[in-house]
Structure formats: structure tokens, C-alpha cells
Design a protein around this motif. Structure first.
Motif, PDB file in Angstrom:
ATOM      1  N   VAL A  64       0.851  -1.191   0.000  1.00  0.00           N
ATOM      2  CA  VAL A  64       0.000   0.000   0.000  1.00  0.00           C
ATOM      3  C   VAL A  64       0.886   1.240   0.000  1.00  0.00           C
ATOM      4  O   VAL A  64       2.050   1.174   0.386  1.00  0.00           O
ATOM      5  N   ALA A  65       0.328   2.341  -0.485  1.00  0.00           N
ATOM      6  CA  ALA A  65       1.026   3.623  -0.353  1.00  0.00           C
ATOM      7  C   ALA A  65       0.393   4.360   0.816  1.00  0.00           C
ATOM      8  O   ALA A  65      -0.828   4.416   0.936  1.00  0.00           O
ATOM      9  N   VAL A  66       1.244   4.877   1.705  1.00  0.00           N
ATOM     10  CA  VAL A  66       0.748   5.571   2.897  1.00  0.00           C
ATOM     11  C   VAL A  66       1.190   7.032   2.815  1.00  0.00           C
ATOM     12  O   VAL A  66       2.380   7.329   2.857  1.00  0.00           O
ATOM     13  N   LYS A  67       0.237   7.916   2.648  1.00  0.00           N
ATOM     14  CA  LYS A  67       0.546   9.345   2.534  1.00  0.00           C
ATOM     15  C   LYS A  67       0.277   9.999   3.881  1.00  0.00           C
ATOM     16  O   LYS A  67      -0.856  10.019   4.351  1.00  0.00           O
ATOM     17  N   ILE A  68       1.339  10.472   4.503  1.00  0.00           N
ATOM     18  CA  ILE A  68       1.206  11.084   5.822  1.00  0.00           C
ATOM     19  C   ILE A  68       1.366  12.594   5.690  1.00  0.00           C
ATOM     20  O   ILE A  68       2.420  13.091   5.319  1.00  0.00           O
ATOM     21  N   PHE A  69       0.298  13.305   5.960  1.00  0.00           N
ATOM     22  CA  PHE A  69       0.323  14.762   5.798  1.00  0.00           C
ATOM     23  C   PHE A  69       0.985  15.419   6.993  1.00  0.00           C
ATOM     24  O   PHE A  69       0.768  15.023   8.140  1.00  0.00           O
ATOM     25  N   HIS A  70       1.799  16.428   6.713  1.00  0.00           N
ATOM     26  CA  HIS A  70       2.438  17.185   7.777  1.00  0.00           C
ATOM     27  C   HIS A  70       1.371  17.971   8.507  1.00  0.00           C
ATOM     28  O   HIS A  70       0.500  18.558   7.875  1.00  0.00           O
ATOM     29  N   THR A  71       1.469  17.968   9.813  1.00  0.00           N
ATOM     30  CA  THR A  71       0.431  18.670  10.555  1.00  0.00           C
ATOM     31  C   THR A  71       0.869  20.062  10.980  1.00  0.00           C
ATOM     32  O   THR A  71       0.073  20.855  11.421  1.00  0.00           O
ATOM     33  N   SER A  72       2.151  20.351  10.850  1.00  0.00           N
ATOM     34  CA  SER A  72       2.542  21.740  11.087  1.00  0.00           C
ATOM     35  C   SER A  72       3.497  22.124   9.979  1.00  0.00           C
ATOM     36  O   SER A  72       4.547  21.527   9.829  1.00  0.00           O
ATOM     37  N   ASN A  73       3.119  23.098   9.187  1.00  0.00           N
ATOM     38  CA  ASN A  73       4.025  23.491   8.107  1.00  0.00           C
ATOM     39  C   ASN A  73       4.693  24.825   8.440  1.00  0.00           C
ATOM     40  O   ASN A  73       4.367  25.487   9.410  1.00  0.00           O
ATOM     41  N   ALA A  74       5.648  25.195   7.604  1.00  0.00           N
ATOM     42  CA  ALA A  74       6.470  26.363   7.901  1.00  0.00           C
ATOM     43  C   ALA A  74       5.617  27.634   7.987  1.00  0.00           C
ATOM     44  O   ALA A  74       5.792  28.454   8.884  1.00  0.00           O
ATOM     45  N   VAL A  75       4.671  27.767   7.048  1.00  0.00           N
ATOM     46  CA  VAL A  75       3.841  28.966   7.031  1.00  0.00           C
ATOM     47  C   VAL A  75       3.064  29.075   8.334  1.00  0.00           C
ATOM     48  O   VAL A  75       3.023  30.122   8.986  1.00  0.00           O
ATOM     49  N   PHE A  76       2.489  27.952   8.706  1.00  0.00           N
ATOM     50  CA  PHE A  76       1.683  27.944   9.922  1.00  0.00           C
ATOM     51  C   PHE A  76       2.539  28.266  11.142  1.00  0.00           C
ATOM     52  O   PHE A  76       2.155  29.059  11.996  1.00  0.00           O
ATOM     53  N   LYS A  77       3.723  27.666  11.202  1.00  0.00           N
ATOM     54  CA  LYS A  77       4.614  27.909  12.342  1.00  0.00           C
ATOM     55  C   LYS A  77       4.959  29.385  12.445  1.00  0.00           C
ATOM     56  O   LYS A  77       5.073  29.939  13.522  1.00  0.00           O
ATOM     57  N   ASN A  78       5.122  30.006  11.272  1.00  0.00           N
ATOM     58  CA  ASN A  78       5.466  31.415  11.244  1.00  0.00           C
ATOM     59  C   ASN A  78       4.310  32.272  11.774  1.00  0.00           C
ATOM     60  O   ASN A  78       4.502  33.186  12.550  1.00  0.00           O
ATOM     61  N   LEU A  79       3.104  31.928  11.330  1.00  0.00           N
ATOM     62  CA  LEU A  79       1.940  32.699  11.755  1.00  0.00           C
ATOM     63  C   LEU A  79       1.648  32.531  13.236  1.00  0.00           C
ATOM     64  O   LEU A  79       1.306  33.483  13.926  1.00  0.00           O
ATOM     65  N   ILE A  80       1.815  31.291  13.688  1.00  0.00           N
ATOM     66  CA  ILE A  80       1.305  30.986  15.017  1.00  0.00           C
ATOM     67  C   ILE A  80       2.071  31.705  16.112  1.00  0.00           C
ATOM     68  O   ILE A  80       1.527  32.020  17.160  1.00  0.00           O
ATOM     69  N   GLN A  81       3.330  32.061  15.836  1.00  0.00           N
ATOM     70  CA  GLN A  81       4.100  32.734  16.882  1.00  0.00           C
ATOM     71  C   GLN A  81       3.487  34.088  17.260  1.00  0.00           C
ATOM     72  O   GLN A  81       3.693  34.586  18.344  1.00  0.00           O
ATOM     73  N   TYR A  82       2.689  34.657  16.340  1.00  0.00           N
ATOM     74  CA  TYR A  82       2.061  35.935  16.641  1.00  0.00           C
ATOM     75  C   TYR A  82       0.716  35.757  17.327  1.00  0.00           C
ATOM     76  O   TYR A  82       0.095  36.715  17.730  1.00  0.00           O
ATOM     77  N   ILE A  83       0.262  34.532  17.384  1.00  0.00           N
ATOM     78  CA  ILE A  83      -1.085  34.297  17.900  1.00  0.00           C
ATOM     79  C   ILE A  83      -1.083  33.521  19.203  1.00  0.00           C
ATOM     80  O   ILE A  83      -1.853  33.793  20.103  1.00  0.00           O
ATOM     81  N   GLU A  84      -0.150  32.553  19.311  1.00  0.00           N
ATOM     82  CA  GLU A  84      -0.182  31.733  20.525  1.00  0.00           C
ATOM     83  C   GLU A  84       0.218  32.599  21.704  1.00  0.00           C
ATOM     84  O   GLU A  84       0.986  33.536  21.591  1.00  0.00           O
ATOM     85  N   GLY A  85      -0.374  32.327  22.816  1.00  0.00           N
ATOM     86  CA  GLY A  85      -0.093  33.148  23.983  1.00  0.00           C
ATOM     87  C   GLY A  85      -1.077  34.300  24.105  1.00  0.00           C
ATOM     88  O   GLY A  85      -1.204  34.920  25.146  1.00  0.00           O
ATOM     89  N   ASP A  86      -1.802  34.597  23.029  1.00  0.00           N
ATOM     90  CA  ASP A  86      -2.849  35.602  23.097  1.00  0.00           C
ATOM     91  C   ASP A  86      -4.134  34.893  23.507  1.00  0.00           C
ATOM     92  O   ASP A  86      -4.678  34.093  22.748  1.00  0.00           O
ATOM     93  N   PRO A  87      -4.609  35.183  24.720  1.00  0.00           N
ATOM     94  CA  PRO A  87      -5.730  34.390  25.254  1.00  0.00           C
ATOM     95  C   PRO A  87      -7.007  34.511  24.426  1.00  0.00           C
ATOM     96  O   PRO A  87      -7.910  33.698  24.554  1.00  0.00           O
ATOM     97  N   ARG A  88      -7.072  35.533  23.562  1.00  0.00           N
ATOM     98  CA  ARG A  88      -8.304  35.669  22.780  1.00  0.00           C
ATOM     99  C   ARG A  88      -8.408  34.637  21.666  1.00  0.00           C
ATOM    100  O   ARG A  88      -9.460  34.417  21.085  1.00  0.00           O
ATOM    101  N   PHE A  89      -7.295  34.035  21.310  1.00  0.00           N
ATOM    102  CA  PHE A  89      -7.324  33.126  20.165  1.00  0.00           C
ATOM    103  C   PHE A  89      -6.804  31.734  20.494  1.00  0.00           C
ATOM    104  O   PHE A  89      -5.824  31.272  19.915  1.00  0.00           O
ATOM    105  N   GLY A  90      -7.453  31.089  21.465  1.00  0.00           N
ATOM    106  CA  GLY A  90      -7.013  29.751  21.870  1.00  0.00           C
ATOM    107  C   GLY A  90      -7.410  28.705  20.843  1.00  0.00           C
ATOM    108  O   GLY A  90      -8.225  28.942  19.963  1.00  0.00           O
ATOM    109  N   GLY A  91      -6.815  27.534  20.964  1.00  0.00           N
ATOM    110  CA  GLY A  91      -7.271  26.399  20.160  1.00  0.00           C
ATOM    111  C   GLY A  91      -6.853  26.436  18.715  1.00  0.00           C
ATOM    112  O   GLY A  91      -7.379  25.690  17.891  1.00  0.00           O
ATOM    113  N   LEU A  92      -5.892  27.297  18.391  1.00  0.00           N
ATOM    114  CA  LEU A  92      -5.542  27.447  16.978  1.00  0.00           C
ATOM    115  C   LEU A  92      -4.840  26.222  16.413  1.00  0.00           C
ATOM    116  O   LEU A  92      -5.124  25.775  15.307  1.00  0.00           O
TER     117      LEU A  92
END
Ligand SMILES: Nc1ncnc2c1ncn2[C@@H]1O[C@H](COP(=O)(O)OP(=O)(O)OP(=O)(O)O)[C@@H](O)[C@H]1O
Ligand SMILES: [Mg+2]
Length: 321
Positions: free
Chosen positions: A132-160
């Protein structure tokens, strides 16, 4: 206004107020849930690297899947694994998905990596009924990692992080359903086998040691029938399955058993999608470019006409979606 209209109006208002209240409660519930899940995911991610694997509660899972993963992770303890691949692909929740798929028999072993793309790693695996071929999708990509640093820690936007994961999971299920729908119309795509969160299992195209090449990597001796087959692929997808591939390039077509097999259908959309026509023109353009490069004298207008008008009365559904 007649009396009973008033009555109706009033009762509507009360109903609405009640609904609003219900919605507010639901919103509060949702916020609570989001907070809880983000706390949960944070706690997972705060144990950096592979340290969490020593955790007692994962003991059984590891003993059970260690053997199955030794093809890609190597034998012995998990900590000498290539950390970059490991961190990118095999995070805790992904390992749990693999575990689930192993329990269900869809995967027995993960044998060797085939390819790494922007969004996923693809592995050769072995399941109950062979490779079988098993395609495993990355769950954190570079773009997301870049964005999230500006959002995590801000209590208004939990669960991102959690929501990002959910989005990846939805994407993977979309690829699975797209494969199913295209396969149902008898189109040449890898047969979908199973899906769990960010892991997609499908028919493997290749030999025991290597995957089949991509269309862009082979020199097709007789391109005319291949062009016709791919044109018909687009026509059946559009006219019958109501779908457009959306990234129809020689990179996403494999050359298997002397014919083309189309892969990578996560971005495929149904006809009602606002961009479906734009995507269709782009797909047909790519095919015509390939044909021209291979010495065929075909034009876009003519190819578009074929895709839209080709007589497909001989094409029927093969199986249930
Ligand atoms: N069913 C399959 N059998 C064998 N090999 C496969 C299969 N599906 C994908 N591959 C291999 O994995 C590669 C990447 O697959 P795919 O295009 O689906 O992933 P992707 O992450 O979208 O990649 P990219 O970002 O490069 O487009 C393919 O080029 C092919 O070599
Ligand atoms: Mg691709």
C-alpha cells in the motif's frame, strides 16, 4: 395586523430569544471545548522532541507497532531515528493514527519512504492484501509555524493549533473522497483503502523496490493514445463525476503498467465550486502543453471542446462511492 399575526410574531420573538440564549450557551460550550483541546494539544507539544515516547502510557502502543515501523524508523530504541524526518512526520497523534490503521489491518508495516512533498511524506507499506502507499500529511508546516508565533499566547485566540490540525484532517478526508468518486467512474487513480486523521492509505503503484515513475520522468514512445486517455480522464471527471482535478500536471500523473494513473487529488473540487471552470481550463492547458512537447499537433480550443462535449455514453459507474 390581525391578532393571531401578533401572536405568531410574539411567539417568534420568544423563540428567537430562546434560540439566542441557546446559541450563547453553545458558544460558551464551544469556547470551553476549544480551550480544553488547546490546553491538551499544548501539553502534548510542551514535551519537546521524542521524550514523550518514554511515557509509560504509550508503552503498549510502541511494543505493538515497533516492529511495523522498523522499516522506516530502524530497529531498536526510537531515539536514534533521523530527528528531522521524525519531528516532521511522526508526531504523537500521527503515530496514534498509524496504530489505529495497523489495528484495523490496513497497514501491517511501514517499509520505506517513497517521496516527500510540500504537504506530505509518502511511504511504501504492507497491508493485509499486499503493498500500500501511505501518505502522511504534515500537521505543522512552515507557514503555519510562522503565523502561530504571533497568535499563541494571546488568550483571545485559543485552540488554533487544534483547528489547524482539524483542517489538515479535513483535507485528507477530501483527498480520500475525491479518490473514491473518481474511482467509482472507472478512472485511473490509486484505489483508496483507508483514512485516519492525517494518514491516507491507498493502492501502491510500483514494484517491490521502487514506485512507478511520474509522467514527466518518462519518455512516452506513442504519446497519441496517452493524450486521448488523459483527455477522456478530464472529460469523464467533468461530465460524469462533476469534478475537476485542479493540479493536472505530469508531476501528478504516474506511469504505471504502461499507462497513466492520476494522483494527488486533495485539491480537486466539484463543479459547483466558484473556480471549477478556471481550474478546468488550467488542467486542459497543461495537458495540451504536454502533448505539444511530445510532438502532437493539438490546440487548447479543440481540447476544451472535447472535454466538454465528448460523447461518454459508454461510461458508467463501477462501484458505490
Ligand atoms: N499511490 C502511490 N503509489 C506510489 N507512489 C506514490 C503514490 N502516491 C504518491 N506517490 C509518490 O509520492 C509523490 C508525492 O505524492 P503526491 O503528489 O500525492 O503528494 P504531495 O505532497 O502533494 O506532493 P507535491 O507537493 O510534490 O505535489 C508522487 O510524486 C509519487 O512519486
Ligand atoms: Mg503532487
Amino acid at each position: 395586523m390581525r391578532n393571531n399575526d401578533w401572536d405568531e410574531d410574539l411567539s417568534k420573538n420568544t423563540k428567537q430569544r430562546r434560540n439566542n440564549r441557546k446559541r450563547r450557551n453553545l458558544d460558551a460550550d464551544q469556547t470551553h471545548l476549544d480551550n480544553e483541546s488547546s490546553k491538551f494539544v499544548d501539553s502534548l507539544e510542551s514535551t519537546k522532541g521524542t521524550g514523550w515516547m518514554a511515557d509509560k502510557k504509550y508503552n503498549r502502543m510502541f511494543t505493538e507497532i515497533e516492529q511495523g515501523l522498523s522499516g522506516v524508523l530502524g530497529d531498536g530504541p526510537f531515539d536514534w531515528v533521523d530527528r528531522r524526518v521524525f519531528d516532521a512526520v511522526f508526531d504523537r497523534l500521527t503515530l496514534m493514527s498509524l496504530y489505529k490503521l495497523m489495528k484495523s489491518g490496513m497497514i501491517d508495516t511501514l517499509d520505506f519512504p517513497i517521496a516527500r512533498g510540500k504537504e506530505a511524506h509518502v511511504f511504501h507499506g504492507t497491508g493485509e492484501n499486499g503493498p500500500v502507499a501511505v501518505k502522511i500529511f504534515h500537521t505543522s508546516n512552515a507557514v503555519f509555524k510562522n503565523l502561530i508565533q504571533y497568535i499563541e499566547g494571546d488568550p483571545r485566540f485559543g485552540g488554533l493549533k487544534r483547528r489547524h490540525r482539524d483542517l489538515v484532517d479535513i483535507w485528507v478526508r477530501k483527498e480520500f473522497r475525491n479518490l473514491s468518486r473518481l474511482a467509482k467512474w472507472g478512472l485511473a487513480v490509486p484505489k483508496p483503502i483507508g483514512v485516519h486523521k492525517n494518514v491516507l492509505v491507498m493502492e501502491y503503484l510500483g514494484t517491490e523496490t521502487a514506485p512507478s515513475p511520474r509522467l514527466r520522468d518518462v519518455n512516452v514512445i506513442d504519446p497519441e493514445p496517452v493524450y486521448q486517455e488523459l483527455l477522456e480522464f478530464l472529460a469523464v471527471a467533468w461530465q460524469k463525476a462533476n469534478m475537476v482535478h485542479g493540479d493536472f500536471s505530469p508531476y501528478n500523473i504516474m506511469w504505471h503498467d504502461d499507462g497513466p494513473v492520476v494522483i494527488d487529488v486533495g485539491q480537486s473540487v466539484v463543479q459547483s465550486h466558484p473556480k471549477s471552470q478556471e481550474f478546468l481550463v488550467r488542467d486542459v492547458t497543461r495537458l495540451v502543453e504536454w502533448a505539444n512537447k511530445n510532438g502532437l499537433d493539438v490546440e487548447l480550443a479543440e481540447a476544451m471542446y472535447d472535454v466538454l462535449e465528448m460523447d461518454l455514453s459508454h461510461v458508467g459507474q463501477t462501484e458505490e462511492e
